[in-house]
Design a protein around this motif. Structure first.
Motif, PDB file in Angstrom:
ATOM      1  N   ASP A   1     -22.717  14.136  -4.870  1.00  0.00           N
ATOM      2  CA  ASP A   1     -23.323  13.987  -3.828  1.00  0.00           C
ATOM      3  C   ASP A   1     -22.678  13.984  -2.204  1.00  0.00           C
ATOM      4  OD1 ASP A   1     -25.172  15.431  -2.278  1.00  0.00           O
ATOM      5  OD2 ASP A   1     -26.932  13.795  -3.104  1.00  0.00           O
ATOM      6  N   PRO A   2     -21.955  15.307  -1.748  1.00  0.00           N
ATOM      7  CA  PRO A   2     -22.044  15.818  -0.713  1.00  0.00           C
ATOM      8  C   PRO A   2     -23.021  14.704   0.529  1.00  0.00           C
ATOM      9  CG  PRO A   2     -22.124  17.384  -1.234  1.00  0.00           C
ATOM     10  CD  PRO A   2     -22.656  16.653  -2.019  1.00  0.00           C
ATOM     11  N   THR A   3     -23.930  14.607   0.326  1.00  0.00           N
ATOM     12  CA  THR A   3     -24.755  14.370   1.473  1.00  0.00           C
ATOM     13  C   THR A   3     -25.963  12.560   0.758  1.00  0.00           C
ATOM     14  OG1 THR A   3     -26.945  14.842   0.165  1.00  0.00           O
ATOM     15  CG2 THR A   3     -25.986  16.575   1.285  1.00  0.00           C
ATOM     16  N   TRP A   4     -24.929  12.129  -0.072  1.00  0.00           N
ATOM     17  CA  TRP A   4     -25.198  11.023  -0.570  1.00  0.00           C
ATOM     18  C   TRP A   4     -24.145  10.017   0.849  1.00  0.00           C
ATOM     19  CZ3 TRP A   4     -29.541   8.190  -1.650  1.00  0.00           C
ATOM     20  CH2 TRP A   4     -29.013   6.349  -2.523  1.00  0.00           C
ATOM     21  N   PRO A   5     -25.034   9.198   1.329  1.00  0.00           N
ATOM     22  CA  PRO A   5     -24.019   8.211   1.960  1.00  0.00           C
ATOM     23  C   PRO A   5     -23.814   6.865   2.213  1.00  0.00           C
ATOM     24  CG  PRO A   5     -25.837   8.121   3.155  1.00  0.00           C
ATOM     25  CD  PRO A   5     -26.446   8.748   1.438  1.00  0.00           C
ATOM     26  N   CYS A   6     -23.971   6.493   0.693  1.00  0.00           N
ATOM     27  CA  CYS A   6     -23.818   5.066   0.235  1.00  0.00           C
ATOM     28  C   CYS A   6     -22.888   4.407  -1.104  1.00  0.00           C
ATOM     29  CB  CYS A   6     -25.401   4.972  -0.514  1.00  0.00           C
ATOM     30  SG  CYS A   6     -26.864   4.864   0.711  1.00  0.00           S
ATOM     31  N   ILE A   7     -22.478   3.765  -1.076  1.00  0.00           N
ATOM     32  CA  ILE A   7     -21.277   2.960  -1.825  1.00  0.00           C
ATOM     33  C   ILE A   7     -21.765   2.777  -3.207  1.00  0.00           C
ATOM     34  CG2 ILE A   7     -19.755   2.383   0.065  1.00  0.00           C
ATOM     35  CD1 ILE A   7     -20.388  -0.718  -1.005  1.00  0.00           C
ATOM     36  N   GLN A   8     -23.908   2.535  -3.096  1.00  0.00           N
ATOM     37  CA  GLN A   8     -23.873   2.718  -4.488  1.00  0.00           C
ATOM     38  C   GLN A   8     -24.256   4.105  -5.433  1.00  0.00           C
ATOM     39  OE1 GLN A   8     -25.489   1.485  -1.996  1.00  0.00           O
ATOM     40  NE2 GLN A   8     -25.682  -0.878  -1.389  1.00  0.00           N
ATOM     41  N   ARG A   9     -23.693   4.006  -6.275  1.00  0.00           N
ATOM     42  CA  ARG A   9     -24.030   5.309  -7.208  1.00  0.00           C
ATOM     43  C   ARG A   9     -25.552   6.270  -7.054  1.00  0.00           C
ATOM     44  NH1 ARG A   9     -21.745   8.435 -10.884  1.00  0.00           N
ATOM     45  NH2 ARG A   9     -23.035   9.032 -12.572  1.00  0.00           N
ATOM     46  N   LYS A  10     -25.828   7.316  -6.927  1.00  0.00           N
ATOM     47  CA  LYS A  10     -27.159   7.297  -6.346  1.00  0.00           C
ATOM     48  C   LYS A  10     -28.138   7.414  -8.033  1.00  0.00           C
ATOM     49  CE  LYS A  10     -29.778  11.768  -4.526  1.00  0.00           C
ATOM     50  NZ  LYS A  10     -30.077  13.155  -4.292  1.00  0.00           N
ATOM     51  N   VAL A  11     -29.196   6.736  -7.853  1.00  0.00           N
ATOM     52  CA  VAL A  11     -29.951   7.098  -9.696  1.00  0.00           C
ATOM     53  C   VAL A  11     -30.902   6.858  -8.679  1.00  0.00           C
ATOM     54  CG1 VAL A  11     -30.816   5.770 -11.358  1.00  0.00           C
ATOM     55  CG2 VAL A  11     -28.544   4.590 -10.635  1.00  0.00           C
ATOM     56  N   GLU A  12     -31.601   7.962  -9.098  1.00  0.00           N
ATOM     57  CA  GLU A  12     -32.617   9.391  -8.175  1.00  0.00           C
ATOM     58  C   GLU A  12     -34.180   8.131  -9.187  1.00  0.00           C
ATOM     59  OE1 GLU A  12     -33.279  13.240  -7.374  1.00  0.00           O
ATOM     60  OE2 GLU A  12     -31.223  13.440  -7.298  1.00  0.00           O
ATOM     61  N   ARG A  13     -34.019   8.018 -10.566  1.00  0.00           N
ATOM     62  CA  ARG A  13     -35.205   7.611 -11.209  1.00  0.00           C
ATOM     63  C   ARG A  13     -34.427   6.092 -12.206  1.00  0.00           C
ATOM     64  NH1 ARG A  13     -39.114  10.566 -10.326  1.00  0.00           N
ATOM     65  NH2 ARG A  13     -39.442  12.726  -9.932  1.00  0.00           N
ATOM     66  N   LEU A  14     -35.548   5.668 -12.467  1.00  0.00           N
ATOM     67  CA  LEU A  14     -35.289   4.245 -12.741  1.00  0.00           C
ATOM     68  C   LEU A  14     -35.931   4.237 -14.344  1.00  0.00           C
ATOM     69  CD1 LEU A  14     -36.440   1.336 -10.096  1.00  0.00           C
ATOM     70  CD2 LEU A  14     -33.876   2.689 -11.059  1.00  0.00           C
ATOM     71  N   SER A  15     -35.382   4.243 -15.753  1.00  0.00           N
ATOM     72  CA  SER A  15     -36.275   3.574 -16.480  1.00  0.00           C
ATOM     73  C   SER A  15     -36.928   2.138 -17.390  1.00  0.00           C
ATOM     74  CB  SER A  15     -35.185   4.105 -17.901  1.00  0.00           C
ATOM     75  OG  SER A  15     -35.358   3.683 -19.426  1.00  0.00           O
ATOM     76  N   LEU A  16     -38.227   2.721 -17.199  1.00  0.00           N
ATOM     77  CA  LEU A  16     -39.089   1.285 -17.618  1.00  0.00           C
ATOM     78  C   LEU A  16     -38.646   0.563 -19.332  1.00  0.00           C
ATOM     79  CD1 LEU A  16     -42.995   1.421 -17.501  1.00  0.00           C
ATOM     80  CD2 LEU A  16     -41.363   0.672 -19.585  1.00  0.00           C
ATOM     81  N   GLY A  17     -38.031   2.033 -20.091  1.00  0.00           N
ATOM     82  CA  GLY A  17     -37.413   1.175 -21.243  1.00  0.00           C
ATOM     83  C   GLY A  17     -36.385   0.922 -21.145  1.00  0.00           C
ATOM     84  N   LEU A  18     -35.639   0.564 -19.970  1.00  0.00           N
ATOM     85  CA  LEU A  18     -34.321   0.239 -20.039  1.00  0.00           C
ATOM     86  C   LEU A  18     -34.539  -1.630 -19.351  1.00  0.00           C
ATOM     87  CD1 LEU A  18     -31.683  -0.276 -19.971  1.00  0.00           C
ATOM     88  CD2 LEU A  18     -31.495   1.010 -17.330  1.00  0.00           C
ATOM     89  N   MET A  19     -36.155  -2.262 -18.502  1.00  0.00           N
ATOM     90  CA  MET A  19     -36.625  -2.991 -18.184  1.00  0.00           C
ATOM     91  C   MET A  19     -37.160  -4.075 -19.017  1.00  0.00           C
ATOM     92  SD  MET A  19     -36.879  -2.094 -14.299  1.00  0.00           S
ATOM     93  CE  MET A  19     -36.144  -1.281 -13.113  1.00  0.00           C
ATOM     94  N   TRP A  20     -38.357  -3.342 -19.875  1.00  0.00           N
ATOM     95  CA  TRP A  20     -38.475  -3.642 -20.871  1.00  0.00           C
ATOM     96  C   TRP A  20     -38.340  -2.729 -22.288  1.00  0.00           C
ATOM     97  CZ3 TRP A  20     -43.302  -7.402 -19.278  1.00  0.00           C
ATOM     98  CH2 TRP A  20     -43.384  -7.478 -20.189  1.00  0.00           C
TER      99      TRP A  20
END
Length: 202
Positions: A27-46
């Protein structure tokens, strides 16, 4: 059981942290070094499926009150642990009840994180446009200076514009650096709160 949950949470946090720190150039409009993850998963945390449980009005009110407090970034983990302990003593330590709290927290923080990511994209788009404007002005300055009789008034005006735009660009970049850290911090907070709530549950 708690030991297994702690190991699961630690592994999930490790995977997620590695995931968000990997640069994403798709994504050329994403300026961060962190990967763009738009949505998180509740199942990954619980790790357990979300339960639809019936809560009494006092329980529902208490769940919402605790979740609202835990969602505040100014509430550190030590205070969060005490709040969860007080809640458990009053309302019980049933795992479904703790999951209900986390579900509320997850929804609140996830929405906040999504708004921040959208804002980062908007700032980045503006920065791209400003950088292009600076480059175009500099190219025009070079073109004018290569002419046999340069228009120095126009060159001076362009130089003033470039200096101003460059100053704005640099100031915005500092805010972008701060904004880029915010989604990661919110994600880490969610993992930490999930761990506290699971440890407090039966």
């Amino acid at each position: 059981m708690k030991i297994l949950c702690n190991l699961s949470m630690a592994l999930a946090l490790s995977v997620a942290t590695t995931h968000v720190q990997a640069a994403d150039f798709s994504d050329p409009t994403w300026p961060c070094i962190q990967r763009k993850v738009e949505r998180l998963s509740l199942g990954l945390m619980w790790p357990e499926p979300k339960q639809n449980i019936s809560l009494s009005d006092p329980q529902q009110g208490a769940v919402e009150e605790l979740a609202s407090a835990l969602s505040l970034q100014r509430v550190d983990m030590e205070n969060a642990r005490q709040m969860i302990s007080d809640f458990a003593q009053t309302h019980g330590t049933e795992r479904d009840l703790m999951q209900a709290v986390f579900s509320e927290v997850f929804d609140t923080i996830s929405k906040r994180r999504t708004r921040i990511i959208s804002g980062i994209g908007n700032v980045s788009t503006g920065q791209i446009a400003l950088a292009e404007r600076i480059d175009e002005a500099r190219s025009e300055m070079e073109r004018l200076m290569d002419m046999p009789e340069p228009d120095y008034d126009t060159v001076d005006a362009l130089e003033e514009q470039v200096d101003w735009d460059d100053r704005i660009y640099r100031e915005r970049q500092q805010s972008v650096t701060y904004l880029c850290e915010s989604p990661v911090l919110l994600e880490k907070r969610l993992f930490a709160l999930a761990s506290l709530l699971q440890n407090a549950a039966l």
